[in-house]
Write a protein that holds these residues in place. Structure first.
Motif, PDB file in Angstrom:
ATOM      1  N   ARG A  85       8.447   6.095  18.665  1.00 46.33           N
ATOM      2  CA  ARG A  85       7.949   6.129  17.286  1.00 46.33           C
ATOM      3  C   ARG A  85       6.607   6.837  17.278  1.00 46.33           C
ATOM      4  O   ARG A  85       5.875   6.799  18.257  1.00 46.33           O
ATOM      5  N   ARG A 133       4.177  -7.206  17.193  1.00 44.64           N
ATOM      6  CA  ARG A 133       5.365  -7.775  16.555  1.00 44.64           C
ATOM      7  C   ARG A 133       6.637  -7.565  17.361  1.00 44.64           C
ATOM      8  O   ARG A 133       7.695  -8.021  16.978  1.00 44.64           O
ATOM      9  N   GLU A 139       8.108  -4.682  17.684  1.00 54.98           N
ATOM     10  CA  GLU A 139       8.873  -3.541  17.177  1.00 54.98           C
ATOM     11  C   GLU A 139       8.893  -2.432  18.216  1.00 54.98           C
ATOM     12  O   GLU A 139       9.695  -1.514  18.156  1.00 54.98           O
ATOM     13  N   GLN A 145      -4.493  -3.343   5.670  1.00 49.36           N
ATOM     14  CA  GLN A 145      -4.603  -3.908   7.009  1.00 49.36           C
ATOM     15  C   GLN A 145      -4.552  -5.427   6.992  1.00 49.36           C
ATOM     16  O   GLN A 145      -3.960  -6.048   7.878  1.00 49.36           O
ATOM     17  N   LEU A 146      -5.162  -6.017   5.949  1.00 51.69           N
ATOM     18  CA  LEU A 146      -5.104  -7.469   5.858  1.00 51.69           C
ATOM     19  C   LEU A 146      -3.671  -7.929   5.606  1.00 51.69           C
ATOM     20  O   LEU A 146      -3.222  -8.932   6.170  1.00 51.69           O
ATOM     21  N   VAL A 173      -0.942  -6.414   6.600  1.00 53.59           N
ATOM     22  CA  VAL A 173      -0.219  -6.288   7.868  1.00 53.59           C
ATOM     23  C   VAL A 173      -0.555  -7.471   8.762  1.00 53.59           C
ATOM     24  O   VAL A 173       0.328  -8.126   9.333  1.00 53.59           O
ATOM     25  N   LEU A 174      -1.851  -7.764   8.867  1.00 53.13           N
ATOM     26  CA  LEU A 174      -2.286  -8.845   9.747  1.00 53.13           C
ATOM     27  C   LEU A 174      -1.617 -10.153   9.342  1.00 53.13           C
ATOM     28  O   LEU A 174      -1.116 -10.901  10.173  1.00 53.13           O
ATOM     29  N   ALA A 194       2.784  -9.448   8.585  1.00 53.63           N
ATOM     30  CA  ALA A 194       3.576  -8.901   9.692  1.00 53.63           C
ATOM     31  C   ALA A 194       3.220  -9.602  11.001  1.00 53.63           C
ATOM     32  O   ALA A 194       4.084 -10.143  11.683  1.00 53.63           O
ATOM     33  N   VAL A 195       1.928  -9.632  11.332  1.00 56.47           N
ATOM     34  CA  VAL A 195       1.560 -10.145  12.648  1.00 56.47           C
ATOM     35  C   VAL A 195       1.547 -11.671  12.677  1.00 56.47           C
ATOM     36  O   VAL A 195       2.162 -12.289  13.544  1.00 56.47           O
ATOM     37  N   LEU A 225       7.476  -9.557   7.698  1.00 59.58           N
ATOM     38  CA  LEU A 225       7.749  -8.171   7.311  1.00 59.58           C
ATOM     39  C   LEU A 225       7.344  -7.231   8.438  1.00 59.58           C
ATOM     40  O   LEU A 225       6.479  -7.566   9.241  1.00 59.58           O
ATOM     41  N   PRO A 226       7.961  -6.067   8.506  1.00 54.23           N
ATOM     42  CA  PRO A 226       7.592  -5.112   9.559  1.00 54.23           C
ATOM     43  C   PRO A 226       6.179  -4.574   9.360  1.00 54.23           C
ATOM     44  O   PRO A 226       5.680  -4.521   8.235  1.00 54.23           O
ATOM     45  N   ALA A 227       5.545  -4.199  10.463  1.00 54.45           N
ATOM     46  CA  ALA A 227       4.151  -3.761  10.401  1.00 54.45           C
ATOM     47  C   ALA A 227       4.018  -2.322   9.939  1.00 54.45           C
ATOM     48  O   ALA A 227       2.970  -1.897   9.498  1.00 54.45           O
ATOM     49  N   GLY A 228       5.072  -1.560  10.064  1.00 54.01           N
ATOM     50  CA  GLY A 228       4.954  -0.169   9.658  1.00 54.01           C
ATOM     51  C   GLY A 228       6.265   0.566   9.837  1.00 54.01           C
ATOM     52  O   GLY A 228       7.286  -0.021  10.220  1.00 54.01           O
ATOM     53  N   VAL A 251      -2.044   3.960   7.117  1.00 52.99           N
ATOM     54  CA  VAL A 251      -2.139   2.555   7.518  1.00 52.99           C
ATOM     55  C   VAL A 251      -0.769   2.025   7.968  1.00 52.99           C
ATOM     56  O   VAL A 251      -0.674   1.259   8.922  1.00 52.99           O
ATOM     57  N   ILE A 267      -9.679  -6.208  14.061  1.00 57.91           N
ATOM     58  CA  ILE A 267      -9.385  -7.003  12.870  1.00 57.91           C
ATOM     59  C   ILE A 267      -8.760  -8.351  13.229  1.00 57.91           C
ATOM     60  O   ILE A 267      -8.992  -9.343  12.557  1.00 57.91           O
TER      61      ILE A 267
END
Lengths: 525, 323, 289
Positions: free
Chosen positions: A226, A240, A242, B153-154, B156-157, B160-161, B166-169, B270, C250
């Protein structure tokens, strides 16, 4: 399938079921995939003519070289079954495998190797210097390749297994323009994986080469890279699950302490190959043309703090142009002590008095805008050098401007980058200090360092077959370069790649990771 | 559509031709003034001089600038926008290949922003002066004032994380390849976070303007007339006033379309979303002149088109507006 | 420029209404309070912290505690001191680029509105070209070209944010031109320049205060976008720069992004509240005549 929530799997499963119902087919079992990540679209899928890191990583699964090097630096045959070197070191004979096919079905022969080494690697490869002592590349029969040398070159064999040995199909390259050959973007090789597709900004897909010359390899059905430029996004995807693996250059150093504590993640660093964070000092202009000024920099910059805060646990002190772990390293070199008083004294002696504001002169420090460690090093340097009267101007530039300004126009005082030192200094180190390599391109002797003795010693060691003698000559080279400080040697380091070892093994075990990581030996856990 | 509308459209189309030409000229010279040699960026470390010369010749970079410009203009007028230096494919292919991803992202964000924004705006207007109104107004002000990339970013954090929902990207799963309807669901799944991120700014704008427009509309004569004719308050709110609010929303989207595209660049970075925004951004860093020129032309045409479309929709919805 | 940047509000003049934040009690007062706190804190930073924002420390990535109220960054620098120092940079960038944008916008708007005809046509076409360009990308190209420095950031943000003001002012000037006192001034022999500067300019100035404040907010936002794309000036770290530097931490050091982000949002909210408050009182007093 870690990282997938059950809800999601449920919904997608339902979707897949509906899709199967609607077109009346049943989906085949999912292929076994290993997923990596790469930080930019690769410009070329061609190891023979370009060394850009993303291009090297992206083309590695498709290509093979004559030899293969393991993590300890030991060589074994890859396309060559075995090889012999004549006692005088002038004739290399490679006996090639006879069961190798190109991805397009044509057989691989010695003519391919002859053409790739003689016409592509030796002329266009960034590390082409490694092949310059070869006088002729001969293919007496389809299974034999002979290299005849003008003079013995100890480093040749490692170079062939490394930077400078990718073998491309002659039938697709001969007579074409190498910069615009379509196979730069659509590679045909003999490697374990065939190139399938490249969706810029999204992913690169490779499928197993069923005719790979090592029986039972490779194991994964598909390799996917990717493409995720943003480091935070990259790491979120890895966290995650992925993504299964992140090679060293795509792994931000700031993440390593966290990953080293993460269960199921293995960090693998090359044990013998190191990179160096190194800044060229522009010797063309005053005050940096004065060796005392450069030595003052060495005394004023706190390289220990830099190692400990920028690359904690990953960096080694670099004393001299070679890594201290190199077998050719000169252990007699003495490190410059952190001594601001001495630095002030040297600068005074050089005749650069402090002005009314306590400053002597500025230092324009150029670095890549995306290079976080380089920026931090600059911030530290600015603090270290202010007390001795040098005002550091931090100058982040995007890649295009950096190349133009620093390497083409030489408009800098210091420009930092990171360089692989190579398995042998002939390939990785000489390029920075030999005055025949002062060129307006990146990663050469950009300091414009000229020392006749160093030039002569580089020539002398190249023809030296006695390892003890060679080490003695290299020892002298290191002594002079260390004294003259044409480059600011911040540290050597080895960044690890990260792999989910609960998912796969056999990844990132090659020595010059990631350049020749072809995933032939990767297998699911 | 009346004849007036058609004339308006024609006039706007004609006016946009010199506009696009000006953009082409301006951006052509702007990007080429930037220092940086695409051949060196392409070739990487320690390139051989012959190889660099070859790349420059391949793309005509060795010609004088004005010659490059006239050649480019001549070809562009015939619809040939050249070949991307870095990617080695026709510019038009690269743009058309990546446009759908951006279109999906921006349309989803605009739909979400319109729906939520109008609802909040109408609610605030209906309850003007109450705590609900204050809360919505304050909330949209804060949403409007926080940088989008940080919000992304928040998200995603958190989603996702931490929560692993949900997927991060990315736009599709790499682990499994879905086809048919499952593919659509897969994309939708990946779309949620980036669309929300991109929608927030637009949403707050729409909520605020809808509120203002509604408050104003509710005081206007036709509403009073309708009320005196016995139209129910609910019907009043949603039917009459809402029609006005839609004009507002369409105008906001039309006017902010350029800003939405800018936001898309950042959102795509992002979330690793393979859209056009990142193509533009990468093309800058790679000094990929043909691709960059193509991108500037494409984006200005899209912005002009969006403005025109929104003017047309407004004119069709509200005969009072004409220009 | 980035999303919220530069132009939105004034362009709504075309819609024949002004946006408002409704009846938040004393919204302007809250705005002045927020911005006031920030401005005072950055001005009097030496009294608030004893740390040098640039001094390196061995206490790396320390969470907020009694010594470092907002924690430390990856080189052991005190984040509170860095935010206070960064505030000067951020506010400076916001202020100066807004000034550039407003001055340009007023100049162009005045000339276009007052002289009309071909001058107006040419200036308005130029305005359209600037409106159509993707501002963020143009800014990235220009900052890459000239290098990352606060001066270049101020210039590029200012030069890309005058269009809205120009349009608004032009419209106002066209209206004012028709008024009787202008005709009277012309009759009494005042020169065109004099009319422009003495009679028209003072009448459009009230409109500027609101849009200038809003432009400060959007310039600050634009700067954070440029910083996010790695174009911030490391010699003068702004809040956007701190936010960007904290990104990679972060999930390890939340304070590195949270506090600069809050400072940034607080300032932008404050400026927007002030601008809206000014816009509303002006709208009541003037626009609806």
């Amino acid at each position: 399938m870690q990282g997938f929530s059950t809800t999601r799997r449920g919904i997608l499963g339902l979707g897949a079921g509906l899709a199967a119902l609607s077109d009346g087919s049943v989906q085949a079992a999912d292929p076994k995939r290993i997923i990596g990540v790469i930080e930019e679209d690769p410009p070329f899928f061609n190891l023979a003519i370009s060394s850009g890191i993303s291009g090297s990583v992206a083309s590695a699964p498709c290509y093979s070289a004559l030899l293969r090097m393991n993590a300890e630096g030991a060589l074994s045959g890859d396309l060559a079954e075995r090889w012999e070197i004549s006692p005088d070191g002038l004739v290399y004979t490679f006996h090639l495998r006879d069961n190798v096919q190109w991805h397009d079905g044509r057989p691989f022969t010695s003519a391919d190797a002859q053409y790739s080494l003689g016409e592509l690697n030796s002329k266009l490869n960034p590390y082409r210097g490694a092949l310059k002592s070869v006088d002729s590349f001969e293919a007496p029969d389809p299974r034999t390749l002979i290299l005849r040398l003008k003079n013995p070159q100890a480093s040749l064999i490692t170079s062939l297994g490394n930077f400078c040995g990718a073998i491309l199909p002659r039938h697709l390259w001969e007579g074409t323009n190498p910069s615009s050959n379509p196979h730069n973007k659509n590679p045909i090789g003999t490697g374990p994986y065939k190139f399938v597709s490249f969706a810029p900004g999204d992913r690169i897909t490779y499928a197993k080469n069923p005719n790979y010359h090592v029986p039972g390899r490779p194991v994964f059905d598909e390799v996917i890279f990717r493409i995720i430029p943003d480091p935070a996004a990259r790491m979120a995807a890895f966290t995650r699950g992925e993504i299964d693996m992140v090679y060293s250059a795509a792994l931000p150093a700031t993440e390593i302490p966290r990953l080293s504590r993460t269960r199921g993640v293995a960090l693998r660093a090359s044990r013998i190959q190191l990179s160096s964070y190194m800044a060229y000092i522009n010797l063309r202009n005053a005050p940096y043309s004065d060796v005392r000024v450069r030595q003052a920099l060495m005394h004023a910059i706190d390289r220990t703090f830099i190692r400990n805060s920028v690359l904690p646990g990953l960096a080694q002190n670099q004393i001299g142009p070679l890594a201290t772990s190199s077998p050719l390293h000169n252990a007699a070199l003495v490190d410059y002590a952190l001594d601001p008083a001495k630095a002030n004294q040297l600068l005074d002696e050089a005749g650069f008095a402090k002005g009314a504001d306590g400053m002597r002169f500025p230092l324009r420090y150029l670095f890549g805008a995306a290079d976080l460690p380089a920026r931090k090093m600059g911030e530290i340097m600015a603090q270290n050098l202010a007390p001795v009267g040098i005002r550091v101007v931090l100058t982040p530039l995007d890649r295009g401007t950096l190349i133009q300004r620093a390497y083409a126009n030489n408009d800098f005082d210091m420009v930092i980058s990171t360089f692989a030192l190579g398995p042998d200094p002939d390939v990785g180190v000489e390029r920075f200090y030999n005055s025949n390599n002062i060129l307006p391109v990146q990663a050469v002797n950009n300091s414009a360092y000229r020392n006749a003795e160093v030039d002569r010693l580089f020539d002398e060691q190249r023809v030296q077959t006695d390892p003890v003698q060679r080490k003695a000559i290299y020892g002298r080279i290191q002594e002079i370069v260390w004294r003259d400080v044409p480059t600011m040697l911040f540290c050597t380091y080895s960044l690890p790649g990260a792999v989910r070892e609960t998912f796969a093994t056999g990844v990132f075990d090659t020595v010059d990771l990631p350049l020749r990581e072809d995933f032939a030996y990767a297998q699911p856990r | 559509m009346g004849r007036g509308l058609l004339a308006l459209l024609l006039r706007r189309l004609l006016l946009s031709v010199p506009l696009v030409l000006a953009v082409v000229t301006l951006t052509f010279f702007l990007v080429r003034l930037a220092p940086g040699d695409p051949a060196q960026i392409l070739a990487g470390d320690s390139p051989s001089p012959e190889f660099l010369a070859q790349i420059r010749a391949d793309y005509g970079l060795d010609l004088p600038l004005w010659q490059q410009f006239t050649a480019y203009l001549g070809k562009a007028l015939r619809g040939d926008f050249g070949t991307s230096i870095y990617l080695g494919r026709p510019v038009i292919d690269v743009i058309l290949e990546r446009f759908p991803a951006t279109l999906v992202l921006t349309l989803a964000a605009m739909a979400l922003a319109s729906f939520v924004g109008i609802t909040l705006g109408v609610l605030a207007a209906k309850h003007a002066g109450t705590r609900l109104d204050t809360a919505i107004t304050a909330g949209s002000l804060i949403g409007y004032s926080v940088p989008g990339f940080w919000i992304g970013q928040l998200l995603v954090l958190f989603f996702a994380v931490e929560l692993d929902w949900l997927p991060a990207g990315g736009m599709t799963s790499a682990r499994v390849t879905y086809t048919g309807f499952a593919h659509v669901l897969d994309v939708a799944w990946h779309l949620i976070l980036p669309a929300v991120t991109l929608a927030i700014f637009l949403l707050t704008m729409i909520a605020r303007f809808t509120r203002t427009a509604m408050v104003e509309a509710l005081q206007q004569d036709f509403i009073l007339v309708a009320a005196s004719k016995g139209v129910s308050p609910r019907g009043l709110l949603w039917h009459h006033a809402f029609r006005n609010a839609v004009v507002t929303t369409v105008t906001v989207i039309g006017l902010e379309f350029g800003a939405v595209l800018s936001g898309a660049v950042v959102t795509e970075i992002v979330f690793g979303w393979p859209g056009l925004g990142r193509v533009f951004y990468d093309a800058i860093n790679r000094r990929d002149f043909p691709l960059l020129n193509g991108a500037f032309i494409f984006s200005s045409v899209v912005v002009i088109g969006a403005n025109m479309l929104s003017d047309l929709i407004c004119a069709a919805l509200d005969p009072r507006i004409s220009r | 420029m980035p999303s919220d940047a530069t132009m939105p509000r004034p362009r709504f003049a075309r819609l024949r209404f002004r946006p408002s934040f409704g009846r938040i009690p004393a919204s302007s007062a809250i705005g002045f309070l927020l911005v006031g706190i920030i401005v005072l804190a950055t001005l009097f930073s030496p009294w608030l912290t004893s740390f040098d924002p640039l001094a390196l420390g061995t206490d790396i990535l320390a969470p907020p505690d009694a010594i470092h109220p907002l924690g430390t960054d990856d080189l052991g620098r005190d984040l509170f001191a860095r935010i206070l120092r960064g505030g000067r940079v951020t506010l400076g960038i916001g202020l100066f680029s807004a000034v550039i944008g407003v001055v340009l916008g007023v100049g162009i708007g005045l000339i276009a509105g007052f002289f009309g005809g071909a001058v107006d046509e040419a200036l308005m076409r130029m305005t359209e070209v600037f409106l159509v360009l993707p501002k963020l990308l143009v800014a990235v190209v220009v900052v890459s070209l000239l290098g990352s420095s606060i001066f270049n950031e101020v210039m590029v943000i200012g030069l890309l944010s005058w269009m809205a003001t120009a349009r608004i002012i032009r419209t106002r000037v066209q209206i004012i031109r028709q008024e009787e006192f202008i005709a009277a001034a012309a009759m009494s022999g005042a020169s065109r320049t004099r009319i422009l500067l003495r009679h028209i300019l003072p009448n459009v100035l009230p409109y500027l205060l609101a849009s200038a404040t809003l432009q400060v907010a959007s310039a600050i936002m634009s700067e954070s976008f440029l910083s996010f794309l790695g174009l911030g000036d490391p010699n003068h770290p702004s809040w956007g720069f701190l936010l960007q530097q904290g990104q990679l931490y972060i999930d390890q050091a939340w304070w590195l992004t949270t506090f600069p982000g809050i400072a940034l949002a607080m300032t932008i909210v404050g400026c927007n509240l002030i601008g809206d408050g000014l816009g509303e009182s002006r709208a009541i007093g003037g626009a609806r005549r």
